[in-house]
Write a protein that holds these residues in place. Structure first.
Motif, short mmCIF file in Angstrom:
data_model
loop_
_atom_site.label_atom_id
_atom_site.label_comp_id
_atom_site.label_asym_id
_atom_site.label_seq_id
_atom_site.Cartn_x
_atom_site.Cartn_y
_atom_site.Cartn_z
N GLU A 26 0.84 -1.19 0.00
CA GLU A 26 0.00 0.00 0.00
C GLU A 26 0.88 1.25 0.00
O GLU A 26 1.77 1.39 0.83
N THR A 27 0.65 2.11 -0.95
CA THR A 27 1.42 3.34 -1.07
C THR A 27 0.59 4.49 -0.51
O THR A 27 -0.56 4.67 -0.89
N PHE A 28 1.17 5.25 0.41
CA PHE A 28 0.46 6.37 1.00
C PHE A 28 0.77 7.61 0.18
O PHE A 28 1.80 8.25 0.35
N PRO A 30 -1.15 10.10 -3.38
CA PRO A 30 -2.23 10.18 -4.38
C PRO A 30 -1.89 9.39 -5.65
O PRO A 30 -1.62 9.95 -6.70
N MET A 31 -1.85 8.06 -5.51
CA MET A 31 -1.54 7.20 -6.65
C MET A 31 -2.66 6.19 -6.86
O MET A 31 -3.21 5.67 -5.90
N ALA A 32 -2.96 5.93 -8.12
CA ALA A 32 -3.98 4.94 -8.46
C ALA A 32 -3.36 3.93 -9.42
O ALA A 32 -3.27 4.17 -10.62
N PRO A 33 -2.89 2.78 -8.90
CA PRO A 33 -2.38 1.75 -9.78
C PRO A 33 -3.54 1.03 -10.47
O PRO A 33 -4.52 0.66 -9.81
N ALA A 55 -6.73 -2.68 0.78
CA ALA A 55 -8.00 -2.31 0.15
C ALA A 55 -7.88 -2.46 -1.37
O ALA A 55 -6.81 -2.31 -1.94
N SER A 56 -8.99 -2.77 -1.98
CA SER A 56 -9.03 -2.81 -3.45
C SER A 56 -10.38 -2.29 -3.89
O SER A 56 -11.34 -2.26 -3.12
N HIS A 57 -10.45 -1.87 -5.13
CA HIS A 57 -11.67 -1.28 -5.66
C HIS A 57 -11.93 -1.85 -7.04
O HIS A 57 -11.01 -2.17 -7.78
N LEU A 58 -13.20 -1.96 -7.39
CA LEU A 58 -13.59 -2.46 -8.69
C LEU A 58 -14.46 -1.41 -9.36
O LEU A 58 -15.48 -0.99 -8.81
#
Length: 67
Positions: A26-28, A30-33, A55-58
């Protein structure tokens, strides 16, 4: 000039693979891989492929996939 801290512009990283640190940790910041998948079984396996509780998002146009 007074110290104003550090700034990192919001960044979208595309074509992220499991070999990359950004995929594993987890990178703290403002990055969105962004990782691409081809089917639901693959994305579930990818989401569970971590020793951490990250956490992950779909994001999808198909509402049923997010359920």
């Amino acid at each position: 000039m007074p110290f104003r801290g550090f700034f990192w512009a919001p960044t979208v990283l595309t074509d992220v693979t499991p070999e990359m640190l950004i995929y594993r940790e987890e990178t703290f910041g403002p990055m969105a891989p962004v990782t691409v998948y081809s089917d639901v079984d693959e994305v579930v396996a990818m989401a569970n492929d971590t020793e951490y509780g990250l956490a992950s998002h779909l994001y999808t146009k198909v509402i049923g996939l997010g359920a």
